[in-house]
Design a protein around this motif. Structure first.
Motif, PDB file in Angstrom:
ATOM      1  N   ASN A  10     -45.544 -23.789 -43.436  1.00  0.00           N
ATOM      2  CA  ASN A  10     -46.286 -22.617 -42.974  1.00  0.00           C
ATOM      3  C   ASN A  10     -45.390 -21.383 -42.921  1.00  0.00           C
ATOM      4  OD1 ASN A  10     -49.276 -22.990 -42.143  1.00  0.00           O
ATOM      5  ND2 ASN A  10     -48.305 -24.886 -41.473  1.00  0.00           N
ATOM      6  N   GLY A  11     -44.070 -21.601 -42.951  1.00  0.00           N
ATOM      7  CA  GLY A  11     -43.118 -20.487 -42.917  1.00  0.00           C
ATOM      8  C   GLY A  11     -43.302 -19.483 -44.047  1.00  0.00           C
ATOM      9  N   PRO A  12     -43.349 -19.958 -45.310  1.00  0.00           N
ATOM     10  CA  PRO A  12     -43.548 -18.995 -46.404  1.00  0.00           C
ATOM     11  C   PRO A  12     -44.882 -18.255 -46.277  1.00  0.00           C
ATOM     12  CG  PRO A  12     -43.759 -21.275 -47.209  1.00  0.00           C
ATOM     13  CD  PRO A  12     -43.167 -21.334 -45.821  1.00  0.00           C
ATOM     14  N   LEU A  13     -45.906 -18.945 -45.774  1.00  0.00           N
ATOM     15  CA  LEU A  13     -47.214 -18.310 -45.622  1.00  0.00           C
ATOM     16  C   LEU A  13     -47.147 -17.203 -44.567  1.00  0.00           C
ATOM     17  CD1 LEU A  13     -49.495 -21.505 -45.694  1.00  0.00           C
ATOM     18  CD2 LEU A  13     -48.553 -20.201 -47.619  1.00  0.00           C
ATOM     19  N   ALA A  14     -46.415 -17.471 -43.474  1.00  0.00           N
ATOM     20  CA  ALA A  14     -46.258 -16.459 -42.424  1.00  0.00           C
ATOM     21  C   ALA A  14     -45.577 -15.213 -42.990  1.00  0.00           C
ATOM     22  CB  ALA A  14     -45.436 -17.035 -41.263  1.00  0.00           C
ATOM     23  N   GLY A  47     -38.903 -12.984 -41.939  1.00  0.00           N
ATOM     24  CA  GLY A  47     -38.170 -13.792 -40.960  1.00  0.00           C
ATOM     25  C   GLY A  47     -38.795 -13.718 -39.576  1.00  0.00           C
ATOM     26  N   VAL A  48     -39.144 -12.490 -39.159  1.00  0.00           N
ATOM     27  CA  VAL A  48     -39.794 -12.316 -37.849  1.00  0.00           C
ATOM     28  C   VAL A  48     -41.129 -13.056 -37.832  1.00  0.00           C
ATOM     29  CG1 VAL A  48     -40.856 -10.626 -36.284  1.00  0.00           C
ATOM     30  CG2 VAL A  48     -38.647 -10.120 -37.361  1.00  0.00           C
ATOM     31  N   ALA A  49     -41.857 -12.999 -38.954  1.00  0.00           N
ATOM     32  CA  ALA A  49     -43.145 -13.707 -39.041  1.00  0.00           C
ATOM     33  C   ALA A  49     -42.948 -15.215 -38.899  1.00  0.00           C
ATOM     34  CB  ALA A  49     -43.836 -13.383 -40.362  1.00  0.00           C
ATOM     35  N   GLY A  50     -41.905 -15.757 -39.515  1.00  0.00           N
ATOM     36  CA  GLY A  50     -41.606 -17.187 -39.376  1.00  0.00           C
ATOM     37  C   GLY A  50     -41.369 -17.554 -37.916  1.00  0.00           C
ATOM     38  N   ALA A  97     -39.894 -11.915 -48.460  1.00  0.00           N
ATOM     39  CA  ALA A  97     -40.576 -12.239 -47.202  1.00  0.00           C
ATOM     40  C   ALA A  97     -40.873 -13.734 -47.123  1.00  0.00           C
ATOM     41  CB  ALA A  97     -41.870 -11.437 -47.089  1.00  0.00           C
ATOM     42  N   MET A  98     -41.246 -14.296 -48.265  1.00  0.00           N
ATOM     43  CA  MET A  98     -41.517 -15.735 -48.337  1.00  0.00           C
ATOM     44  C   MET A  98     -40.251 -16.534 -47.974  1.00  0.00           C
ATOM     45  SD  MET A  98     -42.063 -17.805 -51.852  1.00  0.00           S
ATOM     46  CE  MET A  98     -41.566 -19.531 -51.873  1.00  0.00           C
ATOM     47  N   ALA A  99     -39.109 -16.113 -48.541  1.00  0.00           N
ATOM     48  CA  ALA A  99     -37.840 -16.798 -48.267  1.00  0.00           C
ATOM     49  C   ALA A  99     -37.462 -16.660 -46.792  1.00  0.00           C
ATOM     50  CB  ALA A  99     -36.737 -16.224 -49.154  1.00  0.00           C
ATOM     51  N   GLY A 100     -37.616 -15.442 -46.243  1.00  0.00           N
ATOM     52  CA  GLY A 100     -37.278 -15.212 -44.839  1.00  0.00           C
ATOM     53  C   GLY A 100     -38.126 -16.057 -43.908  1.00  0.00           C
ATOM     54  N   GLY A 101     -39.429 -16.092 -44.178  1.00  0.00           N
ATOM     55  CA  GLY A 101     -40.339 -16.868 -43.341  1.00  0.00           C
ATOM     56  C   GLY A 101     -40.026 -18.355 -43.392  1.00  0.00           C
ATOM     57  N   THR A 102     -39.710 -18.840 -44.593  1.00  0.00           N
ATOM     58  CA  THR A 102     -39.405 -20.269 -44.765  1.00  0.00           C
ATOM     59  C   THR A 102     -38.162 -20.662 -43.972  1.00  0.00           C
ATOM     60  OG1 THR A 102     -40.288 -20.161 -47.019  1.00  0.00           O
ATOM     61  CG2 THR A 102     -38.947 -22.074 -46.477  1.00  0.00           C
ATOM     62  N   LEU A 103     -37.082 -19.890 -44.142  1.00  0.00           N
ATOM     63  CA  LEU A 103     -35.798 -20.271 -43.528  1.00  0.00           C
ATOM     64  C   LEU A 103     -35.866 -20.224 -42.003  1.00  0.00           C
ATOM     65  CD1 LEU A 103     -33.381 -18.562 -46.066  1.00  0.00           C
ATOM     66  CD2 LEU A 103     -33.874 -21.000 -45.819  1.00  0.00           C
ATOM     67  N   VAL A 104     -36.491 -19.187 -41.455  1.00  0.00           N
ATOM     68  CA  VAL A 104     -36.581 -19.092 -39.991  1.00  0.00           C
ATOM     69  C   VAL A 104     -37.454 -20.221 -39.438  1.00  0.00           C
ATOM     70  CG1 VAL A 104     -37.421 -17.674 -38.067  1.00  0.00           C
ATOM     71  CG2 VAL A 104     -36.109 -16.610 -39.925  1.00  0.00           C
ATOM     72  N   ALA A 105     -38.571 -20.512 -40.126  1.00  0.00           N
ATOM     73  CA  ALA A 105     -39.469 -21.564 -39.641  1.00  0.00           C
ATOM     74  C   ALA A 105     -38.813 -22.950 -39.691  1.00  0.00           C
ATOM     75  CB  ALA A 105     -40.765 -21.560 -40.446  1.00  0.00           C
ATOM     76  N   VAL A 106     -38.021 -23.208 -40.730  1.00  0.00           N
ATOM     77  CA  VAL A 106     -37.331 -24.500 -40.834  1.00  0.00           C
ATOM     78  C   VAL A 106     -36.297 -24.633 -39.721  1.00  0.00           C
ATOM     79  CG1 VAL A 106     -35.662 -25.806 -42.210  1.00  0.00           C
ATOM     80  CG2 VAL A 106     -37.674 -24.859 -43.297  1.00  0.00           C
ATOM     81  N   LEU A 107     -35.593 -23.535 -39.485  1.00  0.00           N
ATOM     82  CA  LEU A 107     -34.543 -23.527 -38.471  1.00  0.00           C
ATOM     83  C   LEU A 107     -35.129 -23.727 -37.070  1.00  0.00           C
ATOM     84  CD1 LEU A 107     -31.487 -23.002 -38.846  1.00  0.00           C
ATOM     85  CD2 LEU A 107     -31.882 -20.677 -38.013  1.00  0.00           C
ATOM     86  N   LEU A 108     -36.130 -22.913 -36.741  1.00  0.00           N
ATOM     87  CA  LEU A 108     -36.724 -22.985 -35.401  1.00  0.00           C
ATOM     88  C   LEU A 108     -37.582 -24.229 -35.238  1.00  0.00           C
ATOM     89  CD1 LEU A 108     -37.928 -19.340 -34.669  1.00  0.00           C
ATOM     90  CD2 LEU A 108     -35.970 -20.527 -33.697  1.00  0.00           C
TER      91      LEU A 108
END
Length: 401
Positions: free
Chosen positions: A260-264, A286-289, A239-250
């Protein structure tokens, strides 16, 4: 012999969890310190520490009793039984309770008065939070029994996506709305003045400390060694990885979003980390990110809600999503362990959000009417560091005697 070793092992297991979550409070402090402007850095550090101390007293004297019906007004001989397991369990659950004011702190940064916030912490950790905690984790008010009869499953929140994060985030939203935006943040002509983070390295340090501590938050929520599951650890990681990657991308490589992506992702996976498949956890994160980046931008720019650290999108929305995601990705059809019901997750999540909003508006509303929540304009302009603590984070020059 075996039972005494198990007792000691269980006490040590939950104690290590408590220490890891205690360390997360350093993460909260540095995340806030790095995000606020330089003139409010000292205030961020002092607030998180003193909030924790106040939370300790409120939860020890009242909150733990409200949540679990257990008090500590007995002899030390009784408290020391089973290697003091009941005491370290309190310590572990206190670190969760104290996360609520730490979450709120980030939303109301740079303009809230010190004393009134401590008063709010006392009431929230003493009653508002433990009341809902008891409903979910200790069968309070019969909600879980009713949900099980109605939907076939109880509301499942393994490590507090809703109980801790959503409740903290929605209380924070109420506090932010009652406080209003920082001076000059949104001008009458429609222009906005950006307040960029004062220190990306400190912001990043805070996010890393939180991330590492989160593995204590989630894994040790098993509370005994025999219930420990590596599934929880790897789901948290995914979940940490998914949140990070989506947040960096968006977030187009913005470091604030990146960290904040990994935290989300971690906020969202708390609820179902013990029942999801790692790929379900990846999607949940990822959705959280996406939620964080999207709604942080909306609150700040379109809705003009000055939530400094984005605690409502991060904890409020991602926490609520986590409660619901548990009912989706926890299903056996999607590779989960089962034993969860989507409708129970939805009802439990909505109940948490409603309770937090009501509690937040009530507590902060009464304090606002009684003594006021905000620094005055001059104090805010000077910064909370000088007006409350009489010293800045990095005094410009040494006093020469």
């Amino acid at each position: 012999m075996e039972s005494s070793i198990k007792q000691g092992a269980d006490a040590l297991f939950i104690l290590l969890g408590a220490i890891m979550v205690l360390a997360m409070h350093a993460g909260f402090a540095f995340l806030e310190l790095g995000t606020v402007r330089k003139k409010n850095q000292v205030n961020a550090l002092v607030k998180i520490l003193v909030d924790f101390a106040v939370s300790t007293l409120a939860y020890f004297l009242v909150g733990y009793l409200v949540a679990y019906g257990t008090h500590f007004f007995v002899g030390a001989e009784q408290l020391a039984q089973k290697n003091g397991y009941e005491l370290v369990k309190f310590f572990f659950l206190l670190t969760f309770a104290a996360a609520i004011p730490a979450i709120v702190s980030g939303g109301i940064a740079e303009r809230a008065r010190f004393g009134p916030q401590l008063a709010a912490t006392t009431v929230i950790v003493g009653f508002v939070y433990p009341f809902f905690e008891g409903i979910v984790w200790n069968q309070g008010l019969g909600l879980q029994t009713w949900l099980k009869a109605a939907t076939g499953a109880e509301f499942h929140d393994f490590a507090g996506s809703v109980v801790v994060h959503a409740v903290g985030g929605w209380i924070g939203l109420a506090a932010v709305l009652l406080l209003g935006p920082r001076l000059n943040r949104y001008r009458k002509d429609g222009a906005m003045s950006a307040h960029p983070p004062s220190s990306i390295p400190f912001l990043a340090l805070g996010a890393w400390v939180l991330t590492v501590g989160w593995f204590g938050f989630n894994v040790m929520s098993a509370q005994t060694l025999d219930k420990m599951s590596g599934l929880v650890a790897v789901n948290s990681l995914m979940a940490m990885a998914g949140g990070t990657l989506v947040a960096v991308l968006l977030g187009r490589n913005d470091p604030g979003f990146a960290y904040n992506g990994p935290l989300a992702g971690l906020v969202a996976v708390c609820a179902g980390s013990d029942v999801m498949h790692p790929l379900g956890a990846l999607v949940t994160g990822g959705v959280a990110g996406w939620l964080f980046v999207k709604f942080f931008t909306l609150t700040q720019n379109r809705w003009k809600i000055d939530d400094v650290l984005g605690v409502w999108p991060l904890h409020g929305l991602c926490g609520a999503w986590g409660g619901i995601a548990c009912g989706i990705f926890g299903q056996q059809a999607l590779g989960g362990l089962g034993g969860v019901a989507f409708s129970a997750q939805l009802i439990g999540t909505l109940a948490g959000v409603a309770w937090a909003l009501a509690g937040g508006f009530l507590v902060y509303g009464i304090i606002k009417l009684a003594v006021g929540l905000r620094l005055d304009a001059e104090q805010e302009f000077e910064g909370a560091d000088l007006s409350i603590h009489k010293i800045g984070a990095t005094p410009d020059r040494e006093v020469s005697w």
